[in-house]
Design an enzyme around this catalytic site. Sequence first.
Site, PDB file in Angstrom:
ATOM      1  N   LYS A   1       0.824  -1.211   0.000  1.00 10.15           N
ATOM      2  CA  LYS A   1       0.000   0.000   0.000  1.00 10.15           C
ATOM      3  C   LYS A   1       0.864   1.270   0.000  1.00 10.15           C
ATOM      4  O   LYS A   1       2.078   1.207   0.100  1.00 10.15           O
ATOM      5  CB  LYS A   1      -0.964  -0.017   1.194  1.00 10.15           C
ATOM      6  CG  LYS A   1      -1.999  -1.142   1.102  1.00 10.15           C
ATOM      7  CD  LYS A   1      -2.881  -0.990  -0.117  1.00 10.15           C
ATOM      8  CE  LYS A   1      -4.083  -1.938  -0.125  1.00 10.15           C
ATOM      9  NZ  LYS A   1      -3.768  -3.340  -0.348  1.00 10.15           N
TER      10      LYS A   1
HETATM   11  C1  LIG Z   1     -10.187  -2.481  -1.656  1.00  6.75           C
HETATM   12  C2  LIG Z   1      -9.572  -3.229  -0.517  1.00  6.75           C
HETATM   13  N1  LIG Z   1     -10.227  -3.294   0.654  1.00  6.75           N
HETATM   14  C3  LIG Z   1      -9.707  -3.933   1.717  1.00  6.75           C
HETATM   15  C4  LIG Z   1      -8.496  -4.560   1.646  1.00  6.75           C
HETATM   16  C5  LIG Z   1      -7.972  -5.288   2.846  1.00  6.75           C
HETATM   17  O1  LIG Z   1      -6.813  -4.719   3.330  1.00  6.75           O
HETATM   18  P1  LIG Z   1      -5.906  -5.502   4.422  1.00  6.75           P
HETATM   19  O2  LIG Z   1      -5.031  -6.435   3.655  1.00  6.75           O
HETATM   20  O3  LIG Z   1      -5.133  -4.418   5.104  1.00  6.75           O
HETATM   21  O4  LIG Z   1      -6.836  -6.199   5.333  1.00  6.75           O
HETATM   22  C6  LIG Z   1      -7.770  -4.519   0.454  1.00  6.75           C
HETATM   23  C7  LIG Z   1      -6.453  -5.177   0.385  1.00  6.75           C
HETATM   24  O5  LIG Z   1      -5.752  -5.145  -0.578  1.00  6.75           O
HETATM   25  C8  LIG Z   1      -8.313  -3.841  -0.655  1.00  6.75           C
HETATM   26  O6  LIG Z   1      -7.656  -3.782  -1.820  1.00  6.75           O
END
Ligand SMILES: Cc1ncc(COP(=O)(O)O)c(C=O)c1O
Length: 387
Positions: free
Chosen positions: A188
Site C-alpha cells: 500500500k
Molecule cells: C479495496 C480493498 N479493501 C480492503 C483490503 C484489505 O486490506 P488488508 O489487507 O489491510 O486487510 C484490500 C487489500 O488489498 C483492498 O484492496
Amino acid sequence: MNIPFSKVGKAGNELSYINDVLESGWLTTSTKAFQFEKYFADFVGARYACAVNSCTSALHLAAEAIGIGPEDKVLVPSLTFTASAEVIRYLGAHPVFMDVEYGTSLVSPSILREALKNHSGIKALVLVHYGGQSAIMTTPDGEGILDICNKNNIRLIEDAAHAFPTKYEDRYIGSFGDVTCFSFYANKTITTGEGGMLVTDNEEIYNRAKIMRLHGINHDVWERFITHKPSWKYDVVAPGFKYNMPDINAAIGLAQLEKADFFRDQRQRCAEFYREELEKIPVIDLPECTGPIENHSWHLFPIKIRPESKVLRDAFIELMAAEGIGTSVHYKPLHRMSYYEKTYNLKPEDYPNTEKIWERLVSLPIYPGLSDDELMYICKAIKKILL
Ligand SMILES: Cc1ncc(COP(=O)(O)O)c(C=O)c1O
C-alpha cells in the site's frame, strides 16, 4: 531487467523508531500506536483514529460499530477485494453487489441511485475509492454519494484501502463519511507490513471500535505499561476481537507517514510517465482521472486492453512476465468468485461495466522507487507487445 509489481520505498526513520520500541521493553500496542493514531487523524482531518492489524479488521469493526447485523443489506461494488464484502458476512448481513463506471472503476452517484431504486431496505454502503481516486462525495446540487446516503438514511463505510493520501476537492478521504478504513498492507501507499486504521468523527463509533478491537474489554489494558495502573480490574462488555496494532508496526507506520507526501508525489511521477508514453496506443484505455491529478494517491495504475488488440489481457500478462515485469489484476470481480456467485445466485450480465473492465484489466507496477529508466523499459515492452 527484473521489475517486481510492488516494492516498498527505502527506509527513513523506520529503524530508529523500531529501536525505540525494542528499548522500551514493550512490543505491543502502546505509545507508538497512540502517536500513529494521533498523527494519522491529524493528517486526514478526522477527530478519532483507531490503529488495527489490517484494513479488513477496520472494516469489520466499522460495520459492527454502525450496527450492521443479521439479515441487513449492504451495498458493495463487485469490483473490489473480498475483504470489502466478507466483513458484511461476518456479521450475518448480506452484500448487495453493484456495477461501477467503466472509465474510473468507481461507484458513481447514478449507479448508487439506481441500486437504491432496485433494492429496498439497504442499511449501508461500503464505498471503495478504487485505485486511490476518490468517488464523487458531494456536489453543489446535493447529488454526491455522501449526499445521497444522507438523504436516504444509508450509513457510509469508506473502504479507503487504496486511498491515502487522497483528496476529494480540498479535503482528505477520512474526513467525509461515518467511518473510513485504511490499509497499511505491504504493497500500500504507506505500510506497516500488515496494518490498518479506522477513522471517524463519531465518538460512539470510535468508542465501540476501540473496545471491540481488544476482546470487548472496557478499558485500555495496555495503559498498565505506561501508567502502572492495575491491569486485572477490567470488564468484558461484548465478545470482541483481537485486532490491535503492535507498536513495532506502528513505529514503521510513523516513519512511513512522515514520507507520505513524498511517496504520493513519486507515484504521480510514475502515473504521468505512463500517461505520456501510453496514451497514443489505440488498444489501451488509460485510467480516467476525474479530479486534479494531485488528489489521487496513485496506489494503482490499471490499464485496460481493448478487445481489438492482437494480444489480449492474459497473454499480455505472460509476455510482460517474459520481459521481467510483474503485473497484477485488480480485481476478478466478486460476482465471479464461487462463494458469492453461489450464495447469491449472481449473474455476470447484471454487472456489464465490471465485466468489460475485468476482461481487459492489468495493473502496471507503480511505486516511489520505480526509476524513469525502469518506467521507460516497461513502456517499451508494452509497445513491443501491443503495437
Ligand atoms: C479495496 C480493498 N479493501 C480492503 C483490503 C484489505 O486490506 P488488508 O489487507 O489491510 O486487510 C484490500 C487489500 O488489498 C483492498 O484492496
